[in-house]
Design a protein around this motif. Structure first.
Motif, PDB file in Angstrom:
ATOM      1  N   PHE A 201      47.231  44.133  34.930  1.00 53.42           N
ATOM      2  CA  PHE A 201      46.475  44.735  36.031  1.00 53.42           C
ATOM      3  C   PHE A 201      46.663  43.842  37.262  1.00 53.42           C
ATOM      4  N   GLN A 202      47.907  43.637  37.647  1.00 52.63           N
ATOM      5  CA  GLN A 202      48.220  42.700  38.718  1.00 52.63           C
ATOM      6  C   GLN A 202      47.710  43.165  40.079  1.00 52.63           C
ATOM      7  N   ASN A 203      47.775  44.459  40.355  1.00 48.50           N
ATOM      8  CA  ASN A 203      47.297  44.945  41.649  1.00 48.50           C
ATOM      9  C   ASN A 203      45.803  44.698  41.802  1.00 48.50           C
ATOM     10  N   ASN A 204      45.047  44.974  40.747  1.00 44.52           N
ATOM     11  CA  ASN A 204      43.607  44.700  40.780  1.00 44.52           C
ATOM     12  C   ASN A 204      43.349  43.213  40.986  1.00 44.52           C
ATOM     13  N   HIS A 205      44.087  42.389  40.252  1.00 48.03           N
ATOM     14  CA  HIS A 205      43.847  40.943  40.290  1.00 48.03           C
ATOM     15  C   HIS A 205      44.190  40.347  41.651  1.00 48.03           C
ATOM     16  N   HIS A 206      45.242  40.829  42.278  1.00 42.36           N
ATOM     17  CA  HIS A 206      45.612  40.283  43.581  1.00 42.36           C
ATOM     18  C   HIS A 206      44.623  40.701  44.672  1.00 42.36           C
ATOM     19  N   LYS A 207      43.970  41.826  44.487  1.00 44.78           N
ATOM     20  CA  LYS A 207      42.940  42.221  45.442  1.00 44.78           C
ATOM     21  C   LYS A 207      41.644  41.468  45.190  1.00 44.78           C
ATOM     22  N   LEU A 208      41.309  41.277  43.919  1.00 43.65           N
ATOM     23  CA  LEU A 208      40.047  40.642  43.532  1.00 43.65           C
ATOM     24  C   LEU A 208      40.349  39.442  42.642  1.00 43.65           C
ATOM     25  N   PRO A 209      40.898  38.366  43.210  1.00 43.07           N
ATOM     26  CA  PRO A 209      41.387  37.251  42.398  1.00 43.07           C
ATOM     27  C   PRO A 209      40.311  36.486  41.642  1.00 43.07           C
ATOM     28  N   ASN A 210      39.052  36.627  42.012  1.00 43.40           N
ATOM     29  CA  ASN A 210      37.981  35.919  41.312  1.00 43.40           C
ATOM     30  C   ASN A 210      37.182  36.824  40.381  1.00 43.40           C
ATOM     31  N   ARG A 211      37.606  38.063  40.237  1.00 42.42           N
ATOM     32  CA  ARG A 211      36.940  38.988  39.330  1.00 42.42           C
ATOM     33  C   ARG A 211      37.399  38.696  37.906  1.00 42.42           C
ATOM     34  N   VAL A 212      36.473  38.416  37.004  1.00 42.24           N
ATOM     35  CA  VAL A 212      36.834  38.021  35.641  1.00 42.24           C
ATOM     36  C   VAL A 212      37.413  39.193  34.859  1.00 42.24           C
ATOM     37  N   ASN A 213      36.862  40.361  35.022  1.00 42.23           N
ATOM     38  CA  ASN A 213      37.361  41.570  34.362  1.00 42.23           C
ATOM     39  C   ASN A 213      38.463  42.156  35.229  1.00 42.23           C
ATOM     40  N   PHE A 214      39.692  42.132  34.731  1.00 47.73           N
ATOM     41  CA  PHE A 214      40.824  42.595  35.528  1.00 47.73           C
ATOM     42  C   PHE A 214      40.869  44.116  35.659  1.00 47.73           C
ATOM     43  N   GLY A 215      40.165  44.833  34.799  1.00 46.77           N
ATOM     44  CA  GLY A 215      40.085  46.279  34.942  1.00 46.77           C
ATOM     45  C   GLY A 215      39.096  46.636  36.039  1.00 46.77           C
ATOM     46  N   VAL A 216      39.412  47.656  36.834  1.00 43.35           N
ATOM     47  CA  VAL A 216      38.526  48.091  37.919  1.00 43.35           C
ATOM     48  C   VAL A 216      38.059  49.520  37.688  1.00 43.35           C
ATOM     49  N   LYS A 217      38.998  50.413  37.431  1.00 46.53           N
ATOM     50  CA  LYS A 217      38.645  51.796  37.120  1.00 46.53           C
ATOM     51  C   LYS A 217      37.990  51.857  35.738  1.00 46.53           C
ATOM     52  N   TRP A 218      37.207  52.889  35.491  1.00 44.40           N
ATOM     53  CA  TRP A 218      36.486  52.973  34.222  1.00 44.40           C
ATOM     54  C   TRP A 218      37.429  53.057  33.033  1.00 44.40           C
ATOM     55  N   TRP A 219      38.641  53.569  33.271  1.00 39.29           N
ATOM     56  CA  TRP A 219      39.576  53.750  32.161  1.00 39.29           C
ATOM     57  C   TRP A 219      40.561  52.578  32.030  1.00 39.29           C
ATOM     58  N   GLU A 220      40.432  51.562  32.855  1.00 40.66           N
ATOM     59  CA  GLU A 220      41.296  50.388  32.754  1.00 40.66           C
ATOM     60  C   GLU A 220      40.606  49.355  31.866  1.00 40.66           C
ATOM     61  N   PHE A 221      41.191  49.090  30.715  1.00 47.64           N
ATOM     62  CA  PHE A 221      40.552  48.189  29.744  1.00 47.64           C
ATOM     63  C   PHE A 221      41.264  46.853  29.693  1.00 47.64           C
ATOM     64  N   ASP A 222      40.547  45.806  30.020  1.00 49.45           N
ATOM     65  CA  ASP A 222      41.032  44.428  29.945  1.00 49.45           C
ATOM     66  C   ASP A 222      40.501  43.823  28.641  1.00 49.45           C
ATOM     67  N   PRO A 223      41.323  43.679  27.612  1.00 46.39           N
ATOM     68  CA  PRO A 223      40.824  43.221  26.307  1.00 46.39           C
ATOM     69  C   PRO A 223      40.345  41.776  26.288  1.00 46.39           C
ATOM     70  N   THR A 224      40.699  40.983  27.282  1.00 46.28           N
ATOM     71  CA  THR A 224      40.217  39.596  27.316  1.00 46.28           C
ATOM     72  C   THR A 224      38.784  39.532  27.831  1.00 46.28           C
ATOM     73  N   TRP A 225      38.376  40.518  28.618  1.00 48.79           N
ATOM     74  CA  TRP A 225      37.033  40.496  29.188  1.00 48.79           C
ATOM     75  C   TRP A 225      35.934  40.481  28.121  1.00 48.79           C
ATOM     76  N   PRO A 226      35.963  41.305  27.067  1.00 50.12           N
ATOM     77  CA  PRO A 226      34.906  41.220  26.046  1.00 50.12           C
ATOM     78  C   PRO A 226      34.830  39.848  25.383  1.00 50.12           C
ATOM     79  N   ALA A 227      35.981  39.195  25.192  1.00 46.04           N
ATOM     80  CA  ALA A 227      35.978  37.846  24.598  1.00 46.04           C
ATOM     81  C   ALA A 227      35.290  36.869  25.538  1.00 46.04           C
ATOM     82  N   ILE A 228      35.569  36.963  26.829  1.00 43.25           N
ATOM     83  CA  ILE A 228      34.941  36.073  27.807  1.00 43.25           C
ATOM     84  C   ILE A 228      33.442  36.357  27.890  1.00 43.25           C
ATOM     85  N   TRP A 229      33.071  37.612  27.886  1.00 39.95           N
ATOM     86  CA  TRP A 229      31.648  38.002  27.927  1.00 39.95           C
ATOM     87  C   TRP A 229      30.911  37.417  26.717  1.00 39.95           C
TER      88      TRP A 229
END
Length: 253
Positions: A201-229
């Protein structure tokens, strides 16, 4: 079966430490952790990456350069200034080694505020360590491989960290869709990014570089985010409060 299990475990364990510890912690400091857990994940990074261990310090510096110079000639790993993924990897290796060996001094804005453990840095970058891990992988394959083609997976084990980086930087800046206009060529390559732990999700990350969850849209799933949470809830790490950012969504013509 043992070989495939070993390959998958090595792929995802190495991937986790790269996206969790090297990227989101060392480079961006999206969360904090105490010295005990920092050294625990530092050691886990060395074990997981093995022969392809990447220095958190050098990784952080290069990644901060990547954000500052995204898809320009000063970007350490933009696919738009290399003929193929292999030449991009070689260019990145040269810049990485220059930073790692202190042959060049990074700009002050890219330096500091990253984890450092000199002993692991020295051991992880030594030929003894890299060759030792490589020999261990080969011996495992000799003991458990049942088909000749399985040995073709060995080069990926040897270069696991750089392979992950090459996939993310090549695909994530060439193929996919854009949610935001970032004035660069970053893309979101996958809707469900299980292959690279949310890194595509590079486009999301480059816009929001400090956002921990790289997914932005509801259907974009970042599997590392649940582990971090989960690690945050267990008080292994502490998430930082996100800074508000203006979001300019790309509108299709």
């Amino acid at each position: 079966m043992a070989i495939l299990i070993f390959f998958v475990v090595h792929w995802y364990l190495s991937l986790f430490v790269q996206t969790f510890f090297l990227h989101r912690y060392a480079a961006h400091k999206m969360f904090t952790m105490n010295p005990f857990w920092e050294k625990t994940f530092y050691l886990l990074t060395y074990i997981a990456q093995g022969s392809s261990f990447l220095s958190p310090r050098a990784y952080a510096v290069l990644h901060r350069m990547h954000h500052a110079f995204s898809d320009t000639e000063r970007d350490p790993h933009s696919p738009h200034f290399s003929n193929n993924a292999f030449t991009m990897m070689w260019k990145t290796k040269e810049i990485y080694n220059n930073v790692l060996k202190h042959r060049v001094e990074p700009e002050r804005r890219f330096d500091g505020d990253y984890p450092v453990w000199p002993v692991i840095e020295k051991v992880g970058d030594s030929y003894y360590s890299r060759i030792g891990w490589g020999v261990a992988y080969v011996l495992f394959y000799i003991a458990f491989a049942t088909q000749w083609w399985m040995f073709l997976l060995l080069p990926i084990h040897f270069l696991m960290g750089p392979v992950h980086g090459a996939i993310v930087n090549w695909s994530g800046h060439k193929y996919g869709y854009q949610n935001f206009d970032n004035n660069d060529k970053s893309r979101n390559s996958l809707f469900f990014d299980f292959l690279t732990g949310g890194e595509l999700f590079q486009n999301n990350h480059h816009k929001l570089p400090n956002r921990v969850n790289f997914g932005v849209k509801w259907w974009e799933f970042d599997p590392t985010w649940p582990a971090i949470w989960t690690l945050d809830k267990l008080r292994v790490i502490k998430l930082k409060e996100p800074k508000p950012a203006k979001q300019k969504v790309r509108v299709a013509a």
